[in-house]
Design a protein around this motif. Structure first.
Motif, PDB file in Angstrom:
ATOM      1  N   PRO A 165     -37.159  27.520  74.351  1.00 49.48           N
ATOM      2  CA  PRO A 165     -35.981  28.066  75.031  1.00 49.48           C
ATOM      3  C   PRO A 165     -34.776  28.019  74.087  1.00 49.48           C
ATOM      4  O   PRO A 165     -34.501  26.982  73.474  1.00 49.48           O
ATOM      5  N   VAL A 166     -34.089  29.129  73.958  1.00 53.04           N
ATOM      6  CA  VAL A 166     -32.910  29.200  73.089  1.00 53.04           C
ATOM      7  C   VAL A 166     -31.695  28.876  73.957  1.00 53.04           C
ATOM      8  O   VAL A 166     -31.199  29.728  74.676  1.00 53.04           O
ATOM      9  N   THR A 167     -31.261  27.637  73.865  1.00 50.51           N
ATOM     10  CA  THR A 167     -30.112  27.196  74.653  1.00 50.51           C
ATOM     11  C   THR A 167     -28.860  27.178  73.784  1.00 50.51           C
ATOM     12  O   THR A 167     -28.938  27.129  72.553  1.00 50.51           O
ATOM     13  N   ARG A 168     -27.742  27.196  74.438  1.00 51.62           N
ATOM     14  CA  ARG A 168     -26.462  27.071  73.736  1.00 51.62           C
ATOM     15  C   ARG A 168     -26.434  25.753  72.957  1.00 51.62           C
ATOM     16  O   ARG A 168     -25.998  25.702  71.804  1.00 51.62           O
ATOM     17  N   THR A 169     -26.935  24.699  73.566  1.00 51.67           N
ATOM     18  CA  THR A 169     -26.962  23.390  72.914  1.00 51.67           C
ATOM     19  C   THR A 169     -27.819  23.414  71.653  1.00 51.67           C
ATOM     20  O   THR A 169     -27.417  22.868  70.625  1.00 51.67           O
ATOM     21  N   LEU A 170     -29.000  24.043  71.719  1.00 50.47           N
ATOM     22  CA  LEU A 170     -29.865  24.131  70.541  1.00 50.47           C
ATOM     23  C   LEU A 170     -29.151  24.860  69.403  1.00 50.47           C
ATOM     24  O   LEU A 170     -29.180  24.418  68.256  1.00 50.47           O
ATOM     25  N   ILE A 171     -28.489  25.954  69.713  1.00 55.47           N
ATOM     26  CA  ILE A 171     -27.797  26.733  68.686  1.00 55.47           C
ATOM     27  C   ILE A 171     -26.673  25.925  68.050  1.00 55.47           C
ATOM     28  O   ILE A 171     -26.574  25.829  66.822  1.00 55.47           O
ATOM     29  N   VAL A 172     -25.839  25.319  68.875  1.00 61.51           N
ATOM     30  CA  VAL A 172     -24.696  24.559  68.362  1.00 61.51           C
ATOM     31  C   VAL A 172     -25.167  23.308  67.624  1.00 61.51           C
ATOM     32  O   VAL A 172     -24.690  23.008  66.524  1.00 61.51           O
ATOM     33  N   ALA A 173     -26.123  22.585  68.194  1.00 64.35           N
ATOM     34  CA  ALA A 173     -26.621  21.360  67.552  1.00 64.35           C
ATOM     35  C   ALA A 173     -27.263  21.672  66.206  1.00 64.35           C
ATOM     36  O   ALA A 173     -27.075  20.938  65.231  1.00 64.35           O
ATOM     37  N   GLY A 174     -28.029  22.759  66.136  1.00 55.18           N
ATOM     38  CA  GLY A 174     -28.649  23.147  64.875  1.00 55.18           C
ATOM     39  C   GLY A 174     -27.620  23.489  63.817  1.00 55.18           C
ATOM     40  O   GLY A 174     -27.762  23.129  62.641  1.00 55.18           O
ATOM     41  N   ALA A 175     -26.563  24.180  64.226  1.00 50.92           N
ATOM     42  CA  ALA A 175     -25.502  24.528  63.276  1.00 50.92           C
ATOM     43  C   ALA A 175     -24.787  23.270  62.784  1.00 50.92           C
ATOM     44  O   ALA A 175     -24.547  23.116  61.581  1.00 50.92           O
ATOM     45  N   ARG A 181     -24.657  21.499  59.015  1.00 47.08           N
ATOM     46  CA  ARG A 181     -23.289  21.618  58.488  1.00 47.08           C
ATOM     47  C   ARG A 181     -22.846  23.068  58.310  1.00 47.08           C
ATOM     48  O   ARG A 181     -22.133  23.411  57.385  1.00 47.08           O
ATOM     49  N   ASP A 182     -23.283  23.900  59.242  1.00 52.79           N
ATOM     50  CA  ASP A 182     -22.901  25.312  59.249  1.00 52.79           C
ATOM     51  C   ASP A 182     -21.857  25.482  60.341  1.00 52.79           C
ATOM     52  O   ASP A 182     -22.188  25.641  61.512  1.00 52.79           O
ATOM     53  N   TYR A 183     -20.597  25.451  59.965  1.00 49.25           N
ATOM     54  CA  TYR A 183     -19.508  25.474  60.931  1.00 49.25           C
ATOM     55  C   TYR A 183     -18.952  26.874  61.165  1.00 49.25           C
ATOM     56  O   TYR A 183     -17.856  27.024  61.703  1.00 49.25           O
ATOM     57  N   GLN A 184     -19.724  27.916  60.800  1.00 52.04           N
ATOM     58  CA  GLN A 184     -19.279  29.280  61.059  1.00 52.04           C
ATOM     59  C   GLN A 184     -19.069  29.458  62.559  1.00 52.04           C
ATOM     60  O   GLN A 184     -19.924  29.071  63.365  1.00 52.04           O
ATOM     61  N   ASP A 185     -17.959  30.065  62.924  1.00 55.06           N
ATOM     62  CA  ASP A 185     -17.609  30.192  64.337  1.00 55.06           C
ATOM     63  C   ASP A 185     -18.635  30.965  65.160  1.00 55.06           C
ATOM     64  O   ASP A 185     -18.792  30.725  66.353  1.00 55.06           O
ATOM     65  N   VAL A 186     -19.387  31.869  64.552  1.00 53.74           N
ATOM     66  CA  VAL A 186     -20.378  32.655  65.298  1.00 53.74           C
ATOM     67  C   VAL A 186     -21.527  31.805  65.833  1.00 53.74           C
ATOM     68  O   VAL A 186     -22.308  32.268  66.655  1.00 53.74           O
ATOM     69  N   HIS A 187     -21.612  30.540  65.394  1.00 57.54           N
ATOM     70  CA  HIS A 187     -22.662  29.649  65.861  1.00 57.54           C
ATOM     71  C   HIS A 187     -22.184  28.659  66.925  1.00 57.54           C
ATOM     72  O   HIS A 187     -22.990  27.874  67.416  1.00 57.54           O
ATOM     73  N   HIS A 188     -20.880  28.728  67.285  1.00 58.90           N
ATOM     74  CA  HIS A 188     -20.409  27.787  68.311  1.00 58.90           C
ATOM     75  C   HIS A 188     -19.291  28.318  69.199  1.00 58.90           C
ATOM     76  O   HIS A 188     -19.022  27.749  70.256  1.00 58.90           O
ATOM     77  N   PHE A 209     -24.981  32.884  68.028  1.00 58.69           N
ATOM     78  CA  PHE A 209     -26.378  33.079  67.650  1.00 58.69           C
ATOM     79  C   PHE A 209     -26.819  31.985  66.686  1.00 58.69           C
ATOM     80  O   PHE A 209     -26.009  31.358  66.011  1.00 58.69           O
ATOM     81  N   MET A 210     -28.124  31.779  66.651  1.00 55.64           N
ATOM     82  CA  MET A 210     -28.744  30.722  65.853  1.00 55.64           C
ATOM     83  C   MET A 210     -28.608  31.010  64.361  1.00 55.64           C
ATOM     84  O   MET A 210     -28.727  32.158  63.932  1.00 55.64           O
ATOM     85  N   HIS A 252     -29.997  34.551  70.809  1.00 54.28           N
ATOM     86  CA  HIS A 252     -28.817  34.260  71.627  1.00 54.28           C
ATOM     87  C   HIS A 252     -29.199  33.296  72.746  1.00 54.28           C
ATOM     88  O   HIS A 252     -30.367  33.234  73.152  1.00 54.28           O
ATOM     89  N   PRO A 253     -28.218  32.577  73.284  1.00 52.33           N
ATOM     90  CA  PRO A 253     -28.507  31.667  74.400  1.00 52.33           C
ATOM     91  C   PRO A 253     -29.129  32.412  75.579  1.00 52.33           C
ATOM     92  O   PRO A 253     -28.773  33.558  75.860  1.00 52.33           O
ATOM     93  N   GLY A 254     -30.077  31.745  76.224  1.00 51.78           N
ATOM     94  CA  GLY A 254     -30.719  32.302  77.407  1.00 51.78           C
ATOM     95  C   GLY A 254     -32.020  33.022  77.100  1.00 51.78           C
ATOM     96  O   GLY A 254     -32.749  33.403  78.008  1.00 51.78           O
TER      97      GLY A 254
END
Length: 131
Positions: A13-23, A27-34, A48-49, A84-86
């Motif tokens: 499952p692609v969750t918002r938490t998975l995407i943000v935690a992975g970023a 150490r990928d702080y690009q805004d498109v990931h959070h 997006f992841m 994407h999340p969801g």
């Protein structure tokens, strides 16, 4: 294990938490990931992841199948449709080559909008084969 063998699919499952935690973990702080609003301003429907998270999930898929003592020797991936999340990422694999204890697997990951990732993973499998 033989050329042509298929690994069982893995649904993630692609969750918002998975995407943000992975970023954050990579150490990928690009805004498109959070930041959903900034991602939309840049043309994406949502965050997006990142590729490092995808790379890690591909590695996990392989080691889940072959066992924790498996050594990843080479991971080569190419991204396609964003995660994407969801949505749900479904990873599948097919053994492409076997040379002694070295195995190369073709991996494909798809989501609701298309193919997210394609690539190959080469591993050294512990004696006795997959766990």
């Amino acid at each position: 294990m033989n050329v042509g063998d298929r690994l069982p699919p893995l649904e993630i499952p692609v969750t918002r938490t998975l995407i943000v935690a992975g970023a954050i973990a990579s150490r990928d702080y690009q805004d498109v990931h959070h930041d959903p609003e900034l991602a939309r301003q840049k043309g994406s429907p949502d965050i997006f992841m990142n590729i490092l998270t995808t790379n890690g999930l591909v590695g996990r898929y392989i080691t889940d199948h072959f066992g924790p003592r498996t050594v990843l020797r080479r991971v080569a991936v190419r991204l396609g449709a964003p995660n994407h999340p969801g949505d749900t990422l479904v990873l599948t694999g097919t053994v492409e080559e076997v040379d002694g204890d070295t195995v190369t697997v073709r991996v494909v990951g798809a989501n609701g909008i298309g193919t997210h990732v394609t690539g190959t993973v080469t591993v050294t499998v512990p004696e006795g084969g997959p766990a």
